[in-house]
Design a protein around this motif. Structure first.
Motif, PDB file in Angstrom:
ATOM      1  N   ASP A   1      -5.284   4.598   1.755  1.00 24.92           N
ATOM      2  CA  ASP A   1      -4.152   3.666   1.707  1.00 24.92           C
ATOM      3  C   ASP A   1      -3.229   3.849   2.904  1.00 24.92           C
ATOM      4  N   ARG A   2      -2.931   5.108   3.246  1.00 25.20           N
ATOM      5  CA  ARG A   2      -2.039   5.364   4.385  1.00 25.20           C
ATOM      6  C   ARG A   2      -2.658   4.882   5.692  1.00 25.20           C
ATOM      7  N   ILE A   3      -3.936   5.136   5.876  1.00 20.07           N
ATOM      8  CA  ILE A   3      -4.611   4.685   7.104  1.00 20.07           C
ATOM      9  C   ILE A   3      -4.624   3.165   7.173  1.00 20.07           C
ATOM     10  N   THR A   4      -4.939   2.543   6.033  1.00 28.00           N
ATOM     11  CA  THR A   4      -4.990   1.084   6.006  1.00 28.00           C
ATOM     12  C   THR A   4      -3.621   0.486   6.295  1.00 28.00           C
ATOM     13  N   ALA A   5      -2.570   1.076   5.732  1.00 23.79           N
ATOM     14  CA  ALA A   5      -1.205   0.584   5.987  1.00 23.79           C
ATOM     15  C   ALA A   5      -0.844   0.730   7.465  1.00 23.79           C
ATOM     16  N   GLY A   6      -1.245   1.845   8.056  1.00 26.59           N
ATOM     17  CA  GLY A   6      -0.967   2.021   9.486  1.00 26.59           C
ATOM     18  C   GLY A   6      -1.672   0.985  10.343  1.00 26.59           C
TER      19      GLY A   6
ATOM     20  N   LEU B   1       0.824  -1.209   0.000  1.00 26.43           N
ATOM     21  CA  LEU B   1       0.000   0.000   0.000  1.00 26.43           C
ATOM     22  C   LEU B   1       0.857   1.258   0.000  1.00 26.43           C
ATOM     23  N   GLU B   2       1.894   1.265   0.815  1.00 24.39           N
ATOM     24  CA  GLU B   2       2.749   2.445   0.930  1.00 24.39           C
ATOM     25  C   GLU B   2       3.566   2.692  -0.324  1.00 24.39           C
ATOM     26  N   GLU B   3       3.905   1.616  -1.061  1.00 29.04           N
ATOM     27  CA  GLU B   3       4.724   1.755  -2.251  1.00 29.04           C
ATOM     28  C   GLU B   3       3.886   1.838  -3.522  1.00 29.04           C
ATOM     29  N   GLY B   4       2.557   1.758  -3.377  1.00 31.47           N
ATOM     30  CA  GLY B   4       1.692   1.837  -4.532  1.00 31.47           C
ATOM     31  C   GLY B   4       1.724   0.609  -5.381  1.00 31.47           C
ATOM     32  N   GLY B   5       1.912  -0.563  -4.764  1.00 33.25           N
ATOM     33  CA  GLY B   5       2.034  -1.794  -5.518  1.00 33.25           C
ATOM     34  C   GLY B   5       0.712  -2.490  -5.693  1.00 33.25           C
ATOM     35  N   ILE B   6       0.764  -3.647  -6.340  1.00 31.62           N
ATOM     36  CA  ILE B   6      -0.406  -4.487  -6.554  1.00 31.62           C
ATOM     37  C   ILE B   6      -0.297  -5.682  -5.630  1.00 31.62           C
ATOM     38  N   VAL B   7      -1.336  -5.966  -4.901  1.00 30.24           N
ATOM     39  CA  VAL B   7      -1.347  -7.114  -4.003  1.00 30.24           C
ATOM     40  C   VAL B   7      -1.759  -8.345  -4.771  1.00 30.24           C
ATOM     41  N   ASP B   8      -0.893  -9.310  -4.833  1.00 28.20           N
ATOM     42  CA  ASP B   8      -1.210 -10.554  -5.537  1.00 28.20           C
ATOM     43  C   ASP B   8      -1.922 -11.479  -4.570  1.00 28.20           C
ATOM     44  N   GLN B   9      -3.200 -11.698  -4.743  1.00 26.86           N
ATOM     45  CA  GLN B   9      -4.000 -12.473  -3.810  1.00 26.86           C
ATOM     46  C   GLN B   9      -3.656 -13.953  -3.836  1.00 26.86           C
ATOM     47  N   GLU B  10      -3.107 -14.436  -4.974  1.00 26.37           N
ATOM     48  CA  GLU B  10      -2.908 -15.862  -5.105  1.00 26.37           C
ATOM     49  C   GLU B  10      -1.477 -16.274  -4.811  1.00 26.37           C
ATOM     50  N   SER B  11      -0.520 -15.577  -5.427  1.00 26.19           N
ATOM     51  CA  SER B  11       0.870 -16.020  -5.305  1.00 26.19           C
ATOM     52  C   SER B  11       1.671 -15.245  -4.291  1.00 26.19           C
ATOM     53  N   GLY B  12       1.131 -14.138  -3.793  1.00 25.99           N
ATOM     54  CA  GLY B  12       1.858 -13.350  -2.802  1.00 25.99           C
ATOM     55  C   GLY B  12       2.828 -12.390  -3.427  1.00 25.99           C
TER      56      GLY B  12
END
Length: 446
Positions: A379-384, A308-319
């Motif tokens: 995103d920042r709140i969620t990351a915190g 979230l902090e780096e603006g990436g994509i979360v891969d739900q399957e492979s991590g």
């Protein structure tokens, strides 16, 4: 590791054969709160209970709605079911010592003892006096037979073992060789006796005068002479109370926090109780942390926060995580809700495709400014929050390792866990809540 047996607190409180419960452990682990909560719960289940606390913070009186506690048991109103009653008191160390003197010496001798400067220092703060007087008060309460359950909050000593050791040490001092030597001049009468002891006693008192000061030595000798008839009683009563702690009807609860030092002290105490043939009911583990979302590990929470902090994509399957808005088209098709439908109706994706979820919000409609900025804030709140959860899970894991070490050493000890609370317990409702958690034996939310 195997789960330790659960401590059945209600069964212990309901057992009419149990007359004394001693809450012991290192300082600062919640002994006073545990003792008070047990008293409230016992009275609510029909017992006539008295809680004896030795807590200088005086929190017990506040939590029970009493203006102050002293050396006399005071009834806590609004507590009790049926015949149940709850009384509470706080040990007054000096007053208890004074009561012993007044009960075992005639009026003139008692006044001389109470006025003696050495006695005043001894009764107010001599090492081991508080623990000895706690044992004395326990013996007095048990002898009165006004209550069918006595709950003792042991002194906040540096070591939990002091509660068992200090009474013997003080009794040995008051009945020991040093005191007997000081008593010798008063016991040996006549000129012949004094001539016989003159040289030796002069040398000894001269040395003691240099070490203690002439005034203090005189006070000690006066005190010893006045207390002569009482010395044997100190050791006798200490031994009697010690036997009471070993007798059927007494139960020890070792109180600890899930920390290395506190559980190490608890382990020492468990071993000491076994060596002294004293009945151990179990371990109360206070301030245990739990989580209702423990399926999310600390590692996964931290990884998600970094994405979230780096603006990436979360891969739900492979991590794996890719870059959002990288500017390049994916080499493989990316299925979205528009192409696959809802989660309930979607068909499995072909094996050649990777199912990934992006965090990119739907394109903002014309005339709706700030959508991208709002997303960044979320995103920042969620990351915190994810990082806070990761810290919580790390604390839980550390506490579990500490508990496992204790359990591996003492697998037979029954355990009741009490959840860490956001603040101090300050009223009867809070004590009832603690009692309920004690009875449940597992931390709420764990």
């Amino acid at each position: 590791m195997d789960t330790p047996p659960r401590l059945a607190v209600d069964r212990l409180l309901d057992d009419r054969e149990t007359r004394i419960i001693v809450c012991c452990g290192a300082g600062g682990v919640g002994k006073t709160t545990t003792a008070a909560a047990l008293g409230v719960r016992a009275a609510g289940r029909g017992r006539k209970a008295v809680v004896l606390t030795i807590d200088p913070a005086r929190r017990l009186a506040q939590s029970m709605g009493i203006d102050s506690l002293d050396n006399t048991p005071r009834r806590v109103e609004t507590v009790g079911a049926g015949d149940g009653e709850l009384h509470a008191m706080m040990l007054d160390m000096k007053r208890t010592f004074d009561e012993i003197v007044e009960a075992h010496a005639d009026g003139e001798r008692a006044r001389a003892i109470l006025a003696n400067p050495f006695y005043q220092s001894l009764s107010a703060g001599f090492a081991g006096t508080q623990e000895y007087m706690a044992m004395e008060k326990l013996g007095q309460l048990r002898a009165r037979d006004d209550w069918d359950l006595i709950i003792v909050d042991t002194p906040p000593s540096r070591s939990a073992l002091d509660f068992l050791d200090a009474p013997k040490r003080l009794g040995s001092f008051l009945d020991g060789k040093f005191i007997r030597v000081l008593m010798a001049p008063a016991k040996v009468g006549g000129r012949a006796g004094m001539k016989f002891l003159n040289v030796g006693m002069s040398m000894m008192t001269g040395t003691l005068s240099k070490l203690m000061g002439a005034s203090l030595l005189k006070d000690v000798q006066t005190f010893v002479a006045a207390m002569d008839t009482m010395f044997g009683g100190f050791r006798t009563r200490a031994d009697a109370t010690f036997r009471l702690l070993q007798a059927p009807g007494t139960a020890f609860l070792v109180v600890a926090a899930p920390e290395a030092d506190a559980l190490r002290e608890a382990a020492y105490f468990v071993e000491r109780l076994a060596a002294e043939n004293m009945p151990l009911a179990g371990l109360v583990l206070n301030r245990v942390h739990g989580s209702g979302a423990d399926q999310l590990s600390a590692e996964r929470a931290l990884a998600a926060a970094e994405n979230l902090e780096e603006g990436g994509i979360v891969d739900q399957e492979s991590g794996k995580a890719g870059l959002r808005d990288s500017g390049s088209e994916p080499t493989e098709p990316v299925e979205t809700a528009e192409t696959t439908g809802s989660a309930e109706t979607a068909q499995p994706a072909p094996s050649t495709r990777t199912a990934r979820t992006t965090r990119t919000a739907n394109p903002p409609e014309t005339g709706s400014p700030g959508t991208e900025g709002d997303t960044a804030v979320v995103d920042r709140i969620t990351a915190g929050l994810l990082r806070l959860h990761a810290e919580r899970m790390q604390v839980i894991a550390r506490e579990q390792r500490t508990r496992d070490r204790f359990t591996s050493l003492h697998p037979e000890v029954a355990v009741a866990e009490v959840a860490a609370l956001p603040g101090d317990v300050h009223d009867l409702a809070g004590l009832r809540a603690i009692g309920e958690r004690l009875a449940a034996g597992v931390p709420a939310g764990a």
